[in-house]
Design an enzyme around this catalytic site. Structure first.
Site, short mmCIF file in Angstrom:
data_model
loop_
_atom_site.label_atom_id
_atom_site.label_comp_id
_atom_site.label_asym_id
_atom_site.label_seq_id
_atom_site.Cartn_x
_atom_site.Cartn_y
_atom_site.Cartn_z
CB ALA A 32 -0.96 0.00 1.18
CB SER A 69 0.18 5.87 7.80
OG SER A 69 -0.31 4.59 8.14
CB VAL A 75 7.02 11.69 3.89
CG1 VAL A 75 6.43 12.47 2.73
CG2 VAL A 75 8.50 11.43 3.65
N GLY A 99 11.55 4.71 8.09
CA GLY A 99 11.00 6.03 8.36
C GLY A 99 10.87 6.27 9.86
CG HIS A 157 6.17 3.12 1.49
ND1 HIS A 157 4.80 3.11 1.50
CD2 HIS A 157 6.56 2.42 2.58
CE1 HIS A 157 4.37 2.42 2.54
NE2 HIS A 157 5.41 1.99 3.23
#
Ligand code: PAF
Length: 281
Positions: free
Chosen positions: A31, A186, A177, A148, A36
Site C-alpha cells: 500500500a 501511512s 513524510v 522512516g 515509501h
C-alpha cells in the site's frame, strides 16, 4: 523492474551486486505512498540497486481485524514503483517461503524499549517485527536498510535487532513524510473516510503545539493540554500520548538538561490506528 516471489530467485537476481556494489533495502507491507517513495529515492541515490519488499507480516498484528483489513494491492504497488528510474527489485514472498516453517515469532529481548508505548499497547508486536525483519534481512543481505521515523520506536528495535543478530547492515533513519495537511503518511490513511482524514490533522497540529510550548510548560501541563485538545474532537480517541527520552524511550515526568525529548502519540480514528511523533528538543 523484476518482481520476485521467493528467496531463491531474489538471491540469484542479486548475485551480480554482491561484490563491490551496494544493495539498499526498504522493507514495507505494501500500500505504498509518497513516504515509501522518498525512502526508495534516497536508497536509489545511495546504492547500486534497491530491493523493496512487500509483505504483510501476520506475526506483528495483535489485532486480527487490522491484519484482515490491511490494504493489499501488489499490482498497484509495482506500478507505483515503476515511475522511478534505477535498478529496483520487488520482493513479494509468500509467508511459507519467507518463514520456511511455521509462521510464528521468535522471542527477542530488546531491553527496556520493547516495554514502552507500542510494546505496551500491542503485545508481541516487536517480536513479530524483529522476526520478519531478520528473515527479510537474511533473504536480501543489504548493505543499507532504510526506515522512516514515523515508527521511531520500531527504528530503535531494528538497531537492537542488527546488534543481536550480528548483521553487517547499516540502518538509515529517514524523516517523516507528511500529507499537505500535516498528517503523517501511512498505508492505513487509505482506510480513513474524508471526514476522518480531515479530523486527523489534529494529531500533527497538537504535536506542533507541544513542540512550540515545550520550553515554557512542564511535562504534566503539556500532557493535560493534549488531553484537552482531543476531548473537543469526537472522531479521534487517544490511545496514548507520552513525552519520552529520545534515547531510552522512557516516559519523561520532568525535563533534565542535556537530554533530548520526543512526543509520541497513538490515536484511533474509528477502528483505524494512527501513530505519529515529533522531536521536541
Ligand atoms: O514498518 C513496517 O511497514 C513493518 O513493520 C515492517 C518493517 C515492513 C516489518 O513488517
Amino acid at each position: 523492474m523484476g518482481v520476485y516471489t521467493n528467496r531463491e530467485s531474489l538471491s540469484n537476481a542479486l548475485l551480480p551486486f554482491r561484490k563491490g556494489k551496494k544493495i539498499g533495502f526498504i522493507p514495507t507491507m505494501g500500500a505504498l505512498h509518497n513516504g515509501h517513495l522518498s525512502l526508495v529515492k534516497q536508497a536509489l541515490n545511495e546504492n547500486d540497486c534497491v530491493v523493496v519488499s512487500i509483505f504483510v507480516n501476520p506475526t506483528q498484528f495483535d489485532n486480527k481485524k487490522d491484519l484482515e483489513k490491511y490494504p493489499r494491492n501488489l499490482d498497484a504497488d509495482v506500478k507505483f514503483l515503476s515511475q522511478l528510474e534505477g535498478t529496483l527489485f520487488v520482493f513479494a514472498p509468500e509467508a511459507s517461503n519467507l518463514y520456511n516453517g511455521p509462521v510464528i515469532s521468535k522471542k527477542y529481548t530488546f531491553g527496556n524499549i520493547e516495554h514502552e508505548m507500542e510494546g505496551k499497547h500491542r503485545k508481541g508486536h516487536f517480536d513479530g517485527v524483529g522476526t520478519v525483519v531478520n528473515l527479510l534481512f537474511r533473504a536480501v543481505m543489504p548493505d543499507q536498510a532504510y526506515f522512516g521515523e514515523k515508527d521511531f520506536q520500531q527504528l530503535q528495535i531494528i538497531r537492537k535487532l542488527v546488534a543481536i543478530e550480528k548483521l553487517p547492515i547499516r540502518i538509515v533513519n529517514c524523516p517523516i513524510v507528511r500529507e499537505p495537511n500535516g498528517l503523517a503518511m501511512s498505508s492505513r490513511n487509505k482506510r480513513l473516510t474524508e471526514q476522518q482524514f480531515n479530523d486527523a490533522v489534529l494529531i500533527n497540529k497538537t504535536l506542533s503545539e507541544v513542540k512550540e510550548k515545550f520550553s515554557a510548560l512542564s511535562i504534566p501541563a503539556l500532557n493535560k493540554l493534549v488531553v484537552e485538545r482531543f476531548l473537543k474532537n469526537t472522531s479521534l480517541k487517544i490511545e496514548y500520548f507520552e513525552i519520552a527520552n529520545e534515547r531510552t524511550l522512557k516516559t519523561a515526568k520532568r525535563k533534565y538538561k542535556n537530554s533530548s525529548y520526543r512526543a509520541f502519540i497513538a490515536v484511533y480514528a474509528g477502528e483505524i490506528r494512527l501513530i505519529d511523533n515529533m522531536a521536541l528538543s
